[in-house]
Design a protein around this motif. Structure first.
Motif, short mmCIF file in Angstrom:
data_model
loop_
_atom_site.label_atom_id
_atom_site.label_comp_id
_atom_site.label_asym_id
_atom_site.label_seq_id
_atom_site.Cartn_x
_atom_site.Cartn_y
_atom_site.Cartn_z
N VAL A 279 -12.40 34.35 -2.63
CA VAL A 279 -11.03 33.85 -2.78
C VAL A 279 -10.83 33.09 -4.09
CG1 VAL A 279 -9.34 32.25 -1.78
CG2 VAL A 279 -10.52 33.89 -0.32
N HIS A 280 -11.84 32.38 -4.54
CA HIS A 280 -11.66 31.70 -5.83
C HIS A 280 -12.95 31.34 -6.53
CE1 HIS A 280 -11.72 28.62 -2.77
NE2 HIS A 280 -11.31 27.62 -3.50
N ASP A 281 -12.82 31.29 -7.85
CA ASP A 281 -13.82 30.62 -8.68
C ASP A 281 -13.29 29.25 -9.07
OD1 ASP A 281 -14.39 33.72 -9.33
OD2 ASP A 281 -16.21 32.52 -9.54
N THR A 282 -11.97 29.16 -9.16
CA THR A 282 -11.36 27.85 -9.33
C THR A 282 -9.99 27.88 -8.68
OG1 THR A 282 -11.00 26.01 -10.85
CG2 THR A 282 -10.18 28.17 -11.55
N ALA A 283 -9.48 26.70 -8.37
CA ALA A 283 -8.14 26.58 -7.83
C ALA A 283 -7.42 25.47 -8.58
CB ALA A 283 -8.18 26.26 -6.34
N LEU A 284 -6.12 25.61 -8.62
CA LEU A 284 -5.29 24.56 -9.23
C LEU A 284 -4.54 23.84 -8.13
CD1 LEU A 284 -3.88 26.55 -12.28
CD2 LEU A 284 -5.84 24.97 -12.22
N THR A 285 -4.68 22.53 -8.10
CA THR A 285 -3.98 21.72 -7.13
C THR A 285 -2.97 20.86 -7.90
OG1 THR A 285 -5.93 21.65 -5.72
CG2 THR A 285 -4.30 19.90 -5.39
N GLY A 286 -1.72 20.95 -7.53
CA GLY A 286 -0.69 20.20 -8.25
C GLY A 286 -0.85 18.70 -8.06
N GLY A 287 -0.88 17.97 -9.18
CA GLY A 287 -1.03 16.52 -9.09
C GLY A 287 -1.27 15.96 -10.47
N ASN A 288 -1.48 14.65 -10.52
CA ASN A 288 -1.73 14.01 -11.81
C ASN A 288 -3.06 14.49 -12.36
OD1 ASN A 288 0.54 12.68 -10.97
ND2 ASN A 288 -0.55 10.80 -10.36
N GLY A 289 -3.05 14.99 -13.59
CA GLY A 289 -4.28 15.57 -14.13
C GLY A 289 -4.26 15.58 -15.63
N PRO A 290 -5.28 16.09 -16.24
CA PRO A 290 -6.38 16.86 -15.67
C PRO A 290 -7.38 15.99 -14.93
CG PRO A 290 -6.79 16.48 -18.00
CD PRO A 290 -5.40 15.95 -17.70
N ARG A 291 -7.68 16.39 -13.71
CA ARG A 291 -8.75 15.74 -12.94
C ARG A 291 -9.50 16.81 -12.13
NH1 ARG A 291 -6.42 11.08 -9.40
NH2 ARG A 291 -4.82 12.68 -9.04
N MET A 292 -10.69 16.48 -11.71
CA MET A 292 -11.47 17.41 -10.90
C MET A 292 -11.25 17.05 -9.44
SD MET A 292 -14.46 17.89 -8.92
CE MET A 292 -15.71 16.65 -9.27
N HIS A 293 -10.74 18.03 -8.68
CA HIS A 293 -10.51 17.74 -7.26
C HIS A 293 -11.80 17.84 -6.46
CE1 HIS A 293 -8.95 17.98 -3.16
NE2 HIS A 293 -7.96 17.24 -3.64
N HIS A 294 -12.49 18.95 -6.60
CA HIS A 294 -13.79 19.06 -5.92
C HIS A 294 -14.59 20.22 -6.48
CE1 HIS A 294 -11.22 21.70 -3.27
NE2 HIS A 294 -12.29 22.48 -3.32
N VAL A 295 -15.88 20.20 -6.14
CA VAL A 295 -16.77 21.32 -6.40
C VAL A 295 -17.28 21.76 -5.04
CG1 VAL A 295 -18.72 19.72 -6.83
CG2 VAL A 295 -18.86 22.08 -7.64
N ALA A 296 -17.39 23.07 -4.83
CA ALA A 296 -17.68 23.56 -3.47
C ALA A 296 -18.95 24.39 -3.42
CB ALA A 296 -16.51 24.40 -2.96
N PHE A 297 -19.74 24.12 -2.41
CA PHE A 297 -20.94 24.90 -2.12
C PHE A 297 -20.76 25.63 -0.79
CE2 PHE A 297 -22.41 21.79 -5.13
CZ PHE A 297 -23.27 22.51 -5.94
N ALA A 298 -21.35 26.81 -0.71
CA ALA A 298 -21.25 27.62 0.51
C ALA A 298 -22.49 27.49 1.37
CB ALA A 298 -21.05 29.09 0.14
N THR A 299 -22.29 27.54 2.67
CA THR A 299 -23.39 27.68 3.63
C THR A 299 -23.33 29.08 4.22
OG1 THR A 299 -22.08 26.95 5.53
CG2 THR A 299 -23.26 25.24 4.29
N HIS A 300 -24.36 29.47 4.98
CA HIS A 300 -24.33 30.76 5.64
C HIS A 300 -23.38 30.77 6.84
CE1 HIS A 300 -28.50 31.92 3.98
NE2 HIS A 300 -27.62 32.72 3.46
N GLU A 301 -23.45 29.73 7.65
CA GLU A 301 -22.71 29.76 8.91
C GLU A 301 -22.03 28.41 9.14
OE1 GLU A 301 -25.22 31.31 12.12
OE2 GLU A 301 -25.06 33.30 11.21
#
Lengths: 361, 361, 361, 361
Positions: free
Chosen positions: C199-221
């Motif tokens: 679904v994404h490599d990055t997403a844009l979240t509307g808000g005061n920025g530039p700031r980093m909202h989060h970094v995401a790691f995947a699990t199996h289940e």
């Protein structure tokens, strides 16, 4: 001695992914019971001759066509290409290879537009298409989500006598090898090849062919696969569970092999890994590694090595099956003439043999 | 012909549950590696001669004692009783049966108080105790929770030649039968018997005995069991995976059988069912039902039927093994002389045999 | 009013995927405890100034760099490109955009070769590289597999005031939109954009920025994510669980948001869907749909909307934060001025309001 | 000031377990849709006035009766006792307590025989029965197994103003306390009490009562509960998800609270722990411990504290609701007058407050 398929001068079509398989079944009602009632695939459309099925997260018209016919066989391994122009590219590519091709602007099945089918150099009926009817993607239809839900078509698996020849042909066609099984004499027993970013869109299994070894659907989690086994037990058709569930060595996926009423083999598969980087490391397994096919060392049943489905030519007649000349994986790994090890150095560990208990049939 | 164990006139001790097993291992360090490093059991206490282990949710001192010794064997199947007085009751009960008993006010192992050990009528070393040291129950110590975490001791399994004799003896002792395996000639091949509200605290498996078939630990979910297989693959000890994973017909639990460095068999087990009602329905399975031992019809490896651990008398010497005279489950279900069916009516279903493909060794 | 970033005349670099993030942390030991001891990321390399971490299935040197520094911030969002030449392409692309760029043939971090870093038109420090040190892919190292194992870096999420501007810029850069959140006035609140087939490599979240909202790691289940919560409870740091676990409406993934010792937000994420087809359907969610952010209608905590991490320029100074001028998602959906619905037609259903009970803060 | 219920001189009935609840619903068709179509409970029998439902692994006639009536309320909390004679014991016990009782040899509902219903000292309609119709236990009917399958009735939860009074009464009745919530002033906010070997057959929640807080069903695994949420999202009834899913501190179970069309609360619950030993350790939680109700510190919504179902007297009229005089758990833990901590010592940890972010409503 391998006589390689020539590399065409025209560019290979840009393939996106394996998209659907068309199989011929001898009793449509019994096959419907298996794929719809037992496995829970979703019916996009059906009539008295054919049933069009898709997995939960699919948005194209179908991933599997069941077509009624006199001989159980596979009519098409269909790949989606990146644009309408790539169907032209595919046609030109196979024409240059001297293969028989057939182009249909309205498609060979419902829901699919302009397509070309070919009898490929290995004898398989390949299809390439771009145009397709979009249907409801059921991803969040959890009201339809069964305990053993199949969510994606994952891959095909083809039996062919000469794996290096098939591999080189598919590499020309743009596939990349993620894993393979070899021995120290240089014999290749199988190869896994992908376009999308998973371990494979198709794999080549060395054996008498051309035949279809299996078609594989993915679940979200491992318990979904266990439920399919449990349900087949409840329906007293556990004799259609051929192998598994288990963890593959190759691909690292959790797997199950089951047989449809015609003996067509279906794999249920989950949790392989990302292969999208250009330098994704290829993994070569030793054919004697007892964990290559099952990470837990559980034995592969003989039928899994020997049985497969016929494939059809473009007239609908079965392709003749050519014997593999090289060594067979089954012969070199089990029985009097074969051997497998659990630890590469053959270390006894526990004063035991290094063979999986009970693994030798 | 079965000669039944007499029913004592004194009341049977009120048994709460199977609580721990004491096993003799020949190499304490290697056994520690297996039970602690591979399986993740928690060390309550250890010295150069013994290691006391418990599962995550246990609050008594231990569920398993590994004791160093010259011959791999089982020294005790220990049950917890409902009160200190029940230890007296146990002693009186077995004395009336004419069994050898030994009472130790300070217990036979660390962490356990007043206990009695007996050589029971079937030749097994049974222990009964109430007093025990409470230790930290690690239930919510998710910082210690491994991917294959063992959370409870679930049951014992004992091999004995004459199952009806053993069953009647254990029923006198207060156990209730949840399930059994029989044939139409009235032969009993196995019985599952419980005190706590699960399918069993112990089971009797027909065979040469007295021997210990396995000791079983429970996980929370099925994926925990799969992880144990995966980890054994990663450690290249998949040849210690003897059977499974699979779904039992009997008990409905998801299971795995593995072997420790001495060949002691351990089952990992999850999700059987509640049996606490007085009229809990007993389930009898036909020995020829191919789904009784594995709901998916996967074959039982021969070693699972034939191999088991010796048990010790109260002097620490192995009990002699007596041969089963009745038919063997393995013989009547597999091979030239046996048969199994998937569907009771033998209906061909799909023009196939009704036998699990690949199930016949 | 949106002033769009111009489209360069030179081709965009061919990006493979989001590959790693470099974050500045103020206490390296405490951050190590969080990412290594709590989350179980694997240390590729470390020294007194930086720790290089990777997920289980990664074969490149790292997915996360923790670098010691005075101000908690993000130093780089790094993407892998398809070949060495694409690093040149990236440099040329941003130079034409008039952005500050810095090229380092030996890379900005250990384990990475020739790279370019840029201050992109939105103010974010983007990096592009191809050359990288391959390290052991731990995919089948189940001996290292923790109950909450993180198996892949999944995506970045960036806060920017003007989402349509950022989206058009990223589309020029070759990203494709999988999903977005809008309202009937045409305001865009967020957009999800991908290169790899998720679904994404990055997403844009509307808000005061530039700031980093989060970094995401995947699990199996899903249970792996639950375990992370359970472990944080056991460690008595449940106050670092900010939001979830839950099921996203957007992406359909199962998710959890947690906060590292500096307040950097980490998402744990599993089971979104395949997006690799060229005509993958884009999903637009109504900002007032109460299931868009959490499919179960559970409320989004205010901090999730308002808090984010600073990002650094190429000198290591924080970029100034510019206020969003358009409507805020939080304001339009909760509180006195906002509203959300569970059923689009506002049907009362059950004589209840259509609002999630307890969802209003 | 607590005025305790006297302890009868006759023995308490020997209760096996909580067995079924009878609830009055105002629209039988809508309730059927919820319990059968959404939750997948199995219909044993139904007519125009009542529906008899059971969980997958149940072998008695029902676990839940939906009865059509004018006022949504609970008509009976029914316990199974150990033998027919224990129904006599129950009748005698409550008669001595001066409670109104009604004995029906043919039972109050279909499928149940000789029973006694009482208006107990706390105002609840309790039923005791032994005779019951056995029905098919669906344990291995995996063909019927839904992705969110409910497998057992787990427990009741009752709201009562004076928890110590209720607790002492239930202890007299043979229940044992597994866990409770208290404060340092000696106020008890809730208590969990069991007969079967789980954390509870019923719990007392301090509040205005007598009212029914919830009835709970168990699933096998955590993903089954997540599926119920996902399905309610798909059906756009996520506003009936009141609280969760989460991990309980008390009981350690994974949980979810949902509301039926009448507002009757149902818990879905899995994986608490074994409590069958006589000295099972009782756990006391501090009411200010932010992880007691949710191990991850997620906030309890106010409705969960305040809303509950009326209960009926033996004439079918609602029992009057008496206000709790002691402190309310909600008041002492949230808002201006209450407080909770994540770490008992109040250690700031990370320079943060020790409060769960977003937990304060």
């Amino acid at each position: 001695m391998t006589s390689f398929v020539p590399t065409p001068t025209v560019p290979a079509p840009d393939i996106v992914r394996c998209a659907y398989m068309e199989i011929v079944v001898t009793d449509l009602a019994r096959s419907r019971e298996f794929y719809v009632d037992v496995l829970g695939l979703h019916v996009t459309e059906e009539d008295e001759n054919a049933i069009y099925l898709r997995s939960l997260e699919e948005f194209i018209h179908h991933n599997l066509v069941l077509r009624k016919g006199p001989i159980a066989a596979v009519a098409a391994f269909a790949y989606r290409v990146k644009s309408p122009a790539e169907v032209d590219a595919a046609e030109a590519y196979y024409k240059e290879l001297g293969c028989r091709t057939e182009r249909r602007k309205d498609g060979f099945t419902k829901g699919i537009g302009d397509s070309v089918r070919v009898e490929d150099p290995l004898g398989f009926p390949y299809e390439f298409f771009y145009e397709v009817e979009h249907v409801e993607r059921l991803t969040q239809r959890y009201d339809l989500y069964s305990a053993g839900e199949l969510v994606r078509l994952d891959h095909f698996n083809q039996v062919t006598p000469d794996v290096p020849r098939g591999r080189a042909y598919l590499e020309d066609l743009g596939f990349r090898v993620s894993e393979d099984i070899k021995d120290s004499d240089g014999v290749t027993y199988a190869a896994w090849m992908h376009r999308k970013q998973t371990v494979h869109d198709t794999a080549l299994t060395g054996g008498n062919g051309p035949r279809m070894h299996h078609v594989a659907f993915a679940t979200h989690e491992k318990h979904n696969i266990i439920q399919i086994c449990d349900k087949m037990g409840a329906l007293r058709i556990s004799d259609r569970i051929e192998r598994g569930p288990g963890r593959h060595g190759v691909s690292n996926a959790f797997y199950l092999y089951i047989l449809d009423p015609d003996g067509h083999r279906v794999e249920i598969y989950t949790q392989d890994y990302y292969t999208g980087d250009p330098d994704n490391p290829t993994i070569t397994w030793d054919v004697h590694d007892n964990q290559r096919r099952d990470w837990w060392g559980n034995p592969v049943v003989p039928s899994w090595y020997t049985e497969a489905s016929l494939v059809l030519d473009l007239d609908g007649n079965p392709q003749p099956v050519i014997e593999r000349e090289e060594k067979s994986e089954m012969a070199v790994t089990v029985g009097a003439d074969g051997f497998s090890y659990t630890r590469k150095d053959g270390s006894p560990e526990d004063d035991r043999t290094g063979f999986k208990l009970g693994a030798q049939l």
